[in-house]
Structures are given as C-alpha cells and as structure tokens.
Design an enzyme around this catalytic site. Structure first.
Site, short mmCIF file in Angstrom:
data_model
loop_
_atom_site.label_atom_id
_atom_site.label_comp_id
_atom_site.label_asym_id
_atom_site.label_seq_id
_atom_site.Cartn_x
_atom_site.Cartn_y
_atom_site.Cartn_z
N GLU A 74 34.84 -28.74 -7.65
CA GLU A 74 35.64 -27.62 -7.15
C GLU A 74 36.82 -28.08 -6.28
OE1 GLU A 74 33.19 -24.76 -5.14
OE2 GLU A 74 32.05 -24.29 -6.94
N GLU A 84 27.37 -25.02 -12.29
CA GLU A 84 26.78 -24.23 -11.19
C GLU A 84 26.89 -22.76 -11.55
OE1 GLU A 84 28.30 -24.79 -7.16
OE2 GLU A 84 28.46 -26.95 -7.48
C1 BGP Z 1 29.78 -23.60 -4.35
C2 BGP Z 1 29.76 -25.05 -3.86
C3 BGP Z 1 28.45 -25.45 -3.31
C4 BGP Z 1 27.70 -24.35 -2.54
C5 BGP Z 1 27.82 -22.95 -3.14
C6 BGP Z 1 27.27 -21.83 -2.25
O1 BGP Z 1 31.08 -23.14 -4.47
O2 BGP Z 1 30.07 -25.96 -4.90
O3 BGP Z 1 28.63 -26.64 -2.57
O4 BGP Z 1 27.97 -24.41 -1.20
O5 BGP Z 1 29.17 -22.69 -3.47
O6 BGP Z 1 28.12 -21.37 -1.28
P1 BGP Z 1 27.72 -20.40 -0.06
O7 BGP Z 1 26.63 -21.03 0.70
O8 BGP Z 1 28.96 -20.27 0.76
O9 BGP Z 1 27.29 -19.08 -0.61
#
Ligand code: BGP
Length: 461
Positions: free
Chosen positions: A166, A364
């Site tokens: 990302e 993801e």
């Molecule tokens: C994604 C990232 C992760 C993770 C996830 C959840 O964008 O790649 O590293 O952090 O988001 O994010 P959050 O905890 O802000 O909901």
C-alpha cells in the site's frame, strides 16, 4: 450453490513485521519512525499503545506457524524489517536478523506454507527518515540495496516478493492527512514521496531481474474503486480524478511501465509535478511486475464539489472531488467502513479489460471490529459477521474468476489480532484472538470456517 476455486488456489492471510514481531528494539534492531513517533507523541495512539505491544512473533513464531497450519493456510504474507536487517539503513547486515528470518522461512516451508514476502510495510527506519525518507533520492538507492540483499539472502526459498505494501498510505498519512510520521501536510511533497516510491520499486525490480532470481517480483496496492454519485459528467470527472490520484498513480507505473498522461497533465495544471530526471522514464518502464497483490477493504464514493475552492489555500486532492455518503450503503457497524462486496469483482474486471489481465491475488480483505470480546460465547469469539463478510467477498471473487480474471488466491487481513498503527488494538481483524496481557491465542469461529473452506478449496451455500 457450490463455489469451487481453481486448483492450487492460495488460501492464507497477511500481516507485517512491525505489527506482529514485537521486540522492536531487541535482536540488534534499530528504531523505525513508529517507535520514535510513539516515544514523542504517545497520545496519538489508541489507548497509548505503541509498537512494542504485539503478539511477539519474534518469540512465538514456531507456535504461530503451527496455528497457520491449523488454519489450513497454504501461503502466508509478512514483511521483512529493514531496520532489523540493516540497522543503520545502509551498512552492515545484522546476523541475528538473518538467522531469525531464515528460521521463520524454513519453518513455513517445512509446514507446507509458501512464504510471500513484502520488503516495506510502512516501517521506515528512523535513520533513513532523518535522511529525508522517500523525499530523498539517497533513500531510494538505499532501499534498492536493501532489496538486493534480501533477494540474495532469502531468494533461494522465497518465490513471491513484494516491494511495497500500500505505498499510497504513507503518502496520504505522512504528507497529506497527518496520520503517519512525519506529519507533513503538503501536496507537492506528497507527490514527490509517491514518485520516489515508484522509483524505489522500479530500482528493486531492476535489481531482481539483474540478479536472475527465480519467482515473482510484485507489489501490493490498496485499490479503492471510485464510484461517482451519478452519471452526470461532473461527478464522473470527480471519480476519474480520485481514481488517478489514489489508484492509478501506482497501478499504471507497475503494470504499464508509465504514468497516465491525464495524471501528469492534472499535476502540471496545478503546478504539483515532482522533479523528474530524464533517466527516470526508462527506470519506471523496467518496474513492471509479475504479480499484483490487491488489498480491498472499501470503495471510494465521490461527487463533484458543490462549492468553489479557495484559490489562495494550498492545493489538496479535495479540490478535485468531494466524498459522498451514498444513501442506503451497507456499513460495517463495528468499524465504520462501507462493505461493498462487488468492489472486488469490479477491480478484477477492470484489470482484465484494461490492464491485460495480470496475474494477481487478493492480498488483504478484512473486517475490523471494535470491542470484539462482546461476542465471546463459551470462551470463543463467535464472529459470524466475519464469516459472512469473507464468504460474500469470495462469491464475487469466484464470479470474476469464472469470467476469466487471473486471480490466483485470497489472503485475509489478518492471521492474529494485531497492532495497527495509530489505531493500535482498536479494530480487531484476526482469525485468532489475541489476549495482549497473557499472550494467549484462541481461534475464532471465522478461523475454523476459513480452515474448512481452504481444505475444501471452496464452500457450498
Ligand atoms: C491495511 C494495512 C494494514 C492494517 C489494516 C487495518 O490498510 O495494510 O497494515 O493496518 O489496513 O487497518 P485499521 O486497523 O486502521 O482498521
């Protein structure tokens, strides 16, 4: 109906070094921007929990890999930590880190789990940030060297590499919206950071090819399909601009080897183009990948601006569009993000029709939930909402594949509840519940469901 996925489909999950390893200053590791920022401004982090408090994969790696096996993962993505492997960013390689990553990779392989390795997941070594971070060409060079060292150290066993996770997020977070260090708000600097990240990616790809390493070199992008409020040309243009800035600024260079002409023209129009050097064009052209990881959480819904911008204010993306809350959209009630399952299909279809149907996988997808302990029944989190979430996304993914999209797998965010940047442990995402105080791990209902789905290579519903 039966949803069967192609043979050898990748079932697994993803995590990252800083979010799980812990021991953030042990084993010869140096500080990242997150360690330093937390020490300076702990109030920025949910409940003032910093990156030291994790599931401590650095110590529990063998137990956690056994859990991955129990979840029937055939693949698993994590990242290497630049500040663990090369503590001063550019110098000596840390032998303790090499030994530990070797152990992890070997154990994954011994358990039949293919390691997918990311080189950079938001964790800039502080020492490199002090040299300017991604604003500096020197850091681009240093990253390329770090990548090359990793390919040489682990490339005999790692066959799926990703330069960045990302990459737009540190740009937005660190240089536009103040949720990552160094907390700058300046579009031109953000554009420079994004541009140098593309150069760093391309330099790493060049090093990978020059070293004749086997396997794939790729990148993981968070693609957020931009949907206009209406088909009115002004709304459609707003969505096009959001797409250019937040998706195509990385997607086009890594798949087509060049920037979209519209994006270049747009940045020129607003005098936001970063400084380029003539040799950059051929480097970017060499940065084309073998495999694209797609992170998909939610769409971006936009409309044209209703009010004029203040021409004296500094330029920001919101000059070009406004966000739009579509009436009736389905929301995740436990995290505040929209859930729109067809988005996953739209991304794949766009890649198939407009980008030559590249090899890709969902790297993801996930559902964050606040205060998830409230769903404990008989000692286990009964996260039926997460099962529904995964299953419904998989249905749209299946449709995309059945129409010819070249999608090779599905990884969930994430394996175990983990520390997540400024949100720390606010939103839980894991298949496995983590009790931070006792370090106890308990598989959630969704973990059991996923294990069964992976074993059957699909599900019936
Ligand atoms: C994604 C990232 C992760 C993770 C996830 C959840 O964008 O790649 O590293 O952090 O988001 O994010 P959050 O905890 O802000 O909901």
């Amino acid at each position: 109906m039966k949803y069967v996925f192609p043979a050898n489909f990748w079932w697994g999950s993803a995590c990252s070094a800083l979010q799980t390893e812990g021991e953030s200053q042990q084993g010869g590791k140096s500080a990242t921007t997150w360690d330093t920022w937390f020490a300076r401004e702990p109030w920025r982090f949910h409940q003032q929990v910093g990156p030291q408090e994790t599931s401590t994969f650095y110590r529990h790696w063998r137990q956690d890999i056994a859990l991955l096996k129990q979840l029937n993962h055939n693949s698993f993505r994590t990242s290497l930590s630049w500040s663990r492997l090369i503590p001063d960013g550019t110098g000596e390689v840390n032998p303790q880190a090499v030994a530990w990553y070797n152990d992890v990779i070997d154990e994954l392989l011994a358990q039949g789990i293919t390691p997918f390795i990311t080189l950079f997941h938001f964790d800039m070594p502080m020492v490199m940030q002090e040299k300017g971070g991604w604003e500096s060409r020197e850091v681009v060079e240093a990253f390329s060297r770090y990548a090359q060292i990793c390919f040489e150290l682990f490339g005999d066993r790692v066959q799926h590499w990703f330069t960045f996770n990302e990459p737009i997020v540190p740009v937005e977070g660190g240089y536009l919206y103040d949720f990552h260090y160094p907390n700058v708000v300046d579009f031109k600097r953000a554009a420079t950071v994004a541009y140098h990240t593309v150069l760093a990616h391309a330099s790493a790809v060049r090093a990978f090819r020059a070293g004749h390493h086997s396997g794939d070199i790729g990148i993981v992008l968070n693609l957020t399909p931009s949907y206009p409020r209406s088909q009115h040309p002004a709304d459609v243009k707003a969505a096009h601009h959001a797409d250019l800035l937040f998706n195509r600024s990385f997607l086009d260079p890594v798949l087509r080897g060049e920037y979209p002409a519209d994006l270049v023209a747009l940045l020129k129009e607003y005098d936001q183009l970063p400084a380029c050097q003539p040799e950059d064009i051929s480097l970017i052209a060499e940065g084309k990948i073998d495999l694209l990881g797609i992170n998909y959480y939610q769409p971006r819904r936009v409309k044209c601006r209703d009010s004029a911008v203040n021409p004296d204010a500094p330029f920001m993306p919101e000059w070009l569009f406004d966000y739009y809350e579509m009436p009736g959209r389905k929301m995740n009630p436990y995290r505040g993000w929209e859930i729109y399952e067809p988005g996953i299909y739209d991304i794949l279809t766009n890649l198939r029709l407009n980008y030559g149907n590249p090899r890709c996988f969902i790297s993801e997808n996930g559902m964050g939930v606040e205060n998830e302990e409230r769903f404990i029944e008989n000692g286990q989190i009964n996260d039926s909402y997460r099962i529904t979430f995964v299953r419904d996304h998989l249905k749209w993914l299946h449709k995309g594949i059945s129409e010819g999209c070249n999608c090779l797998g599905y990884h969930m965010w994430t394996f175990i509840d983990n520390w997540s940047w400024c949100n720390a442990y606010k939103n839980r995402y894991g298949f496995v519940q983590l009790d931070l105080a006792t370090q106890q791990r308990t598989i959630k209902k969704s973990g059991e469901w996923f294990a069964a789905t992976a074993a059957l290579n699909g599900f019936t519903q």
